[in-house]
Write an enzyme that holds these catalytic residues in place. Structure first.
Site, PDB file in Angstrom:
ATOM      1  N   ASP A 161     -16.347  22.684  76.298  1.00  0.00           N
ATOM      2  CA  ASP A 161     -14.638  23.570  75.517  1.00  0.00           C
ATOM      3  C   ASP A 161     -14.673  24.385  75.156  1.00  0.00           C
ATOM      4  OD1 ASP A 161     -12.381  23.963  74.775  1.00  0.00           O
ATOM      5  OD2 ASP A 161     -12.403  22.985  72.032  1.00  0.00           O
ATOM      6  N   MET A 188     -18.769  22.280  71.733  1.00  0.00           N
ATOM      7  CA  MET A 188     -18.303  23.778  71.634  1.00  0.00           C
ATOM      8  C   MET A 188     -18.649  24.981  72.815  1.00  0.00           C
ATOM      9  SD  MET A 188     -15.148  23.374  69.951  1.00  0.00           S
ATOM     10  CE  MET A 188     -14.839  25.038  71.057  1.00  0.00           C
ATOM     11  N   MET A 215      -9.417  22.417  64.421  1.00  0.00           N
ATOM     12  CA  MET A 215     -10.568  22.907  63.424  1.00  0.00           C
ATOM     13  C   MET A 215      -9.443  23.541  62.225  1.00  0.00           C
ATOM     14  SD  MET A 215     -10.603  25.296  67.046  1.00  0.00           S
ATOM     15  CE  MET A 215      -9.255  24.331  67.556  1.00  0.00           C
TER      16      MET A 215
END
Ligand code: DX5
Ligand code: ZN
Length: 234
Positions: A181, A143, A74
């Site tokens: 996730d 995500m 990230m």
């Protein structure tokens, strides 16, 4: 049923939720608890509003376990750091399309380093970004929270995206893992598996549990466990 085939269900605890004063013991504990991969969340305070750790920690942990290292970048830009994470011991490197202007080149670099490549879709990122790079991918990560922090609530609207990607992967015939996730717990994991995910990242739900083996087993769930037995027999 959205799944065309049966996929073993892997559990990838996120180190972000570990006790940072005892990282070595934490990694060894989750391997003993039955975890399949170690998920390493790399945050730069720029792409996401938090800072975690870098390649030095990845390298220090590498000799401690046989679990594959699943590095979730990230960071922006990501390209200047791909070699450092590969050398530190990453097996799989995932990045977000928003991290830079040359997604295809980033995957060429990762593959050139001899590592597996993954693309990560934020909750607001559409599935369409995947198609042009599908042939470069070993993993697609959905995500189910906005990235930056552990311990957030699962965003259920992402289940439709998981199902759409499961269809895309199965139609492609490629060996691509579908990971989820954020906010994965024993309650939300069955929905992810049903939608077609086959790698579940869990931070708080594993490292925050007093019994990590029970936590890993609860997240894999009876459906995941049965599927893995089926897969081992096949
Ligand atoms: C969020 C990270 C996740 C996070 C998951 O930016 O990518 O891996 O650590 O933590 P939990 O399972 O607590 O939501
Ligand atoms: Zn992550």
């Amino acid at each position: 049923m959205t799944r065309a085939t049966s996929h073993p269900v892997l559990i990838a605890p996120s180190l972000l939720a570990a006790d940072f004063t005892r990282l070595a013991e934490e990694v060894e504990a989750i391997e003993a608890a039955g975890a399949d991969w170690l998920h390493l969340d790399i945050m730069d305070g720029h792409f996401v509003p938090n800072i975690s750790f870098g390649p030095a920690i990845v390298k220090a942990l590498r000799p401690l376990t046989r679990m594959p290292f699943d590095v979730h970048l990230m960071i922006s830009p990501a390209d200047p750091y791909l070699a450092a994470f590969a050398e530190a011991g990453a097996d799989l490197i995932s990045l977000h399309p928003e991290a830079g202007p040359h997604l295809h080149r980033s995957f060429q670099t990762i593959r050139g380093l001899g590592k597996k490549a993954g693309v990560v879709l934020n909750p607001g990122t559409p599935v369409e970004v995947v198609a042009p790079v599908l042939d470069m991918l070993d993993l697609i990560l959905v995500m189910s929270v906005n990235p930056g922090f552990g311990g957030q609530s699962f965003i259920e609207s992402q289940l439709g995206k998981i199902a759409a990607l499961r269809g895309m992967i199965d139609r492609s015939g490629r060996d691509i893992r579908l990971q989820v996730d954020g906010g994965v717990t024993a309650r939300t994991a069955p929905m992810c598996i049903e939608a077609g995910a086959d790698v579940l990242v869990a931070g708080t739900a594993v490292f925050g549990a007093p019994d990590r083996a029970a936590a890993v087993a609860a997240i894999r769930g009876p459906v995941g466990a049965a599927r893995n037995i089926e897969d081992a027999r096949a």
